[in-house]
Write an enzyme that holds these catalytic residues in place. Structure first.
Site, PDB file in Angstrom:
ATOM      1  N   GLU A 114       0.853  -1.182   0.000  1.00  0.00           N
ATOM      2  CA  GLU A 114       0.000   0.000   0.000  1.00  0.00           C
ATOM      3  C   GLU A 114       0.894   1.239   0.000  1.00  0.00           C
ATOM      4  OE1 GLU A 114      -0.666  -2.252   2.698  1.00  0.00           O
ATOM      5  OE2 GLU A 114      -2.365  -3.230   1.725  1.00  0.00           O
ATOM      6  N   TYR A 126       7.587   2.062  -8.021  1.00  0.00           N
ATOM      7  CA  TYR A 126       7.010   0.707  -8.027  1.00  0.00           C
ATOM      8  C   TYR A 126       6.532   0.330  -9.437  1.00  0.00           C
ATOM      9  CZ  TYR A 126       7.057   1.111  -2.912  1.00  0.00           C
ATOM     10  OH  TYR A 126       7.443   1.259  -1.614  1.00  0.00           O
TER      11      TYR A 126
HETATM   12  C1  LIG Z   1      10.226   6.483  -2.441  1.00  0.00           C
HETATM   13  C2  LIG Z   1      11.706   6.372  -2.096  1.00  0.00           C
HETATM   14  C3  LIG Z   1      11.918   5.123  -1.230  1.00  0.00           C
HETATM   15  C4  LIG Z   1      12.505   6.227  -3.403  1.00  0.00           C
HETATM   16  O1  LIG Z   1      13.869   6.016  -3.051  1.00  0.00           O
HETATM   17  P1  LIG Z   1      15.050   6.434  -4.048  1.00  0.00           P
HETATM   18  O2  LIG Z   1      16.278   5.701  -3.617  1.00  0.00           O
HETATM   19  O3  LIG Z   1      15.139   7.894  -4.146  1.00  0.00           O
HETATM   20  O4  LIG Z   1      14.518   5.838  -5.413  1.00  0.00           O
HETATM   21  P2  LIG Z   1      15.415   5.434  -6.687  1.00  0.00           P
HETATM   22  O5  LIG Z   1      16.534   6.409  -6.830  1.00  0.00           O
HETATM   23  O6  LIG Z   1      15.771   3.987  -6.596  1.00  0.00           O
HETATM   24  O7  LIG Z   1      14.365   5.666  -7.859  1.00  0.00           O
HETATM   25  C5  LIG Z   1      14.168   4.708  -8.892  1.00  0.00           C
HETATM   26  C6  LIG Z   1      13.173   5.294  -9.882  1.00  0.00           C
HETATM   27  O8  LIG Z   1      11.898   5.480  -9.247  1.00  0.00           O
HETATM   28  C7  LIG Z   1      11.292   6.704  -9.722  1.00  0.00           C
HETATM   29  N1  LIG Z   1      11.290   7.707  -8.642  1.00  0.00           N
HETATM   30  C8  LIG Z   1      11.838   7.608  -7.410  1.00  0.00           C
HETATM   31  N2  LIG Z   1      11.588   8.732  -6.693  1.00  0.00           N
HETATM   32  C9  LIG Z   1      10.855   9.553  -7.488  1.00  0.00           C
HETATM   33  C10 LIG Z   1      10.295  10.836  -7.318  1.00  0.00           C
HETATM   34  N3  LIG Z   1      10.433  11.527  -6.161  1.00  0.00           N
HETATM   35  N4  LIG Z   1       9.602  11.380  -8.335  1.00  0.00           N
HETATM   36  C11 LIG Z   1       9.434  10.703  -9.497  1.00  0.00           C
HETATM   37  N5  LIG Z   1       9.966   9.472  -9.739  1.00  0.00           N
HETATM   38  C12 LIG Z   1      10.654   8.903  -8.737  1.00  0.00           C
HETATM   39  C13 LIG Z   1      12.179   7.173 -10.857  1.00  0.00           C
HETATM   40  O9  LIG Z   1      11.745   6.504 -12.023  1.00  0.00           O
HETATM   41  C14 LIG Z   1      13.528   6.654 -10.405  1.00  0.00           C
HETATM   42  O10 LIG Z   1      14.452   6.520 -11.468  1.00  0.00           O
HETATM   43  P3  LIG Z   1      15.265   7.828 -11.980  1.00  0.00           P
HETATM   44  O11 LIG Z   1      15.845   8.514 -10.775  1.00  0.00           O
HETATM   45  O12 LIG Z   1      16.297   7.210 -12.892  1.00  0.00           O
HETATM   46  O13 LIG Z   1      14.261   8.694 -12.687  1.00  0.00           O
HETATM   47  C15 LIG Z   1      12.209   7.644  -1.369  1.00  0.00           C
HETATM   48  O14 LIG Z   1      11.789   8.796  -2.072  1.00  0.00           O
HETATM   49  C16 LIG Z   1      11.717   7.762   0.067  1.00  0.00           C
HETATM   50  O15 LIG Z   1      12.349   7.257   0.988  1.00  0.00           O
HETATM   51  N6  LIG Z   1      10.568   8.454   0.246  1.00  0.00           N
HETATM   52  C17 LIG Z   1       9.981   8.620   1.593  1.00  0.00           C
HETATM   53  C18 LIG Z   1       9.451   7.315   2.115  1.00  0.00           C
HETATM   54  C19 LIG Z   1       8.431   6.698   1.178  1.00  0.00           C
HETATM   55  O16 LIG Z   1       7.574   7.390   0.636  1.00  0.00           O
HETATM   56  N7  LIG Z   1       8.522   5.360   1.006  1.00  0.00           N
HETATM   57  C20 LIG Z   1       7.596   4.602   0.193  1.00  0.00           C
HETATM   58  C21 LIG Z   1       6.413   4.260   1.017  1.00  0.00           C
HETATM   59  S1  LIG Z   1       5.313   3.120   0.187  1.00  0.00           S
END
Ligand SMILES: CC(C)(COP(=O)(O)OP(=O)(O)OC[C@H]1O[C@@H](n2cnc3c(N)ncnc32)[C@H](O)[C@@H]1OP(=O)(O)O)[C@@H](O)C(=O)NCCC(=O)NCCS
Length: 160
Positions: A114, A126
């Site tokens: 979720e 995702y």
């Molecule tokens: C969501 C989260 C875990 C992503 O972690 P991250 O290490 O920055 O993600 P990645 O660098 O592996 O991203 C992989 C791809 O996902 C997508 N993506 C990740 N973050 C994004 C953003 N803020 N906006 C748009 N696309 C995004 C992109 O396609 C990205 O590839 P790119 O950077 O080459 O465009 C991070 O933003 C986070 O910790 N957020 C707060 C906690 C949270 O919301 N967790 C998920 C709860 S379900």
């Protein structure tokens, strides 16, 4: 090690490994900067204590850059929590942890999670990994009454 020798881990590189109880202070630090309603220490301890779960750490060598918590219920993997240090986002760290999860648990497995409907970044991540939207849970998040988007990787039709 002599000054000219390479360190075993290149500077700036990340190792994805199993999350340990000793990581929990670092986990809580990231958790509290990542979510409006952060998990408590007890919630992480409970998840780590489940033998069937997979909990991963993204380790920089001198600290934690992120973590992932996934539980198994029957034959379904439930991604419970994923977060990356706000200073280390968009470096592919969450994608690497998710990739490691899929390798460990099996790419032919069934996965669900979720996510807040407003969390467009996480939803994009995702979807890039192959998860598909499969409906909403109304007012799932108690802090603000927000809906959850339900996502699946693999067949959502059969609850075995
Ligand atoms: C969501 C989260 C875990 C992503 O972690 P991250 O290490 O920055 O993600 P990645 O660098 O592996 O991203 C992989 C791809 O996902 C997508 N993506 C990740 N973050 C994004 C953003 N803020 N906006 C748009 N696309 C995004 C992109 O396609 C990205 O590839 P790119 O950077 O080459 O465009 C991070 O933003 C986070 O910790 N957020 C707060 C906690 C949270 O919301 N967790 C998920 C709860 S379900």
């Amino acid at each position: 090690m002599a000054a000219t020798e390479s360190p075993s881990r290149p500077i700036g590189s990340i190792e994805v490994r199993r999350l340990a109880y000793g990581d929990l202070p670092g986990v809580l630090s990231i958790e509290r900067r990542s979510f409006p309603a952060p998990w408590s220490l007890a919630m992480f301890v409970l998840e780590l204590s489940k033998p069937s779960g997979i909990c991963l750490a993204a380790d920089t060598g001198d600290g934690l850059a992120g973590y992932l918590v996934c539980s198994r219920y029957a034959d379904i993997w439930h991604v419970m929590n994923v977060a990356v240090d706000p200073e280390r986002r968009r470096e592919g760290i969450a994608a690497r942890m998710m990739g490691e999860l899929l390798e460990t648990a099996g790419r032919d497995g069934r996965y669900t999670l979720e996510v807040r409907v407003s969390n467009h970044g996480a939803i994009a991540m995702y979807e890039r990994l192959g998860f598909r939207r499969a409906g909403r849970r109304r007012r799932y998040y108690h802090d603000n009454g927000e809906d959850a988007m339900i996502m699946w990787l693999g067949d959502p039709g059969y609850i075995g």
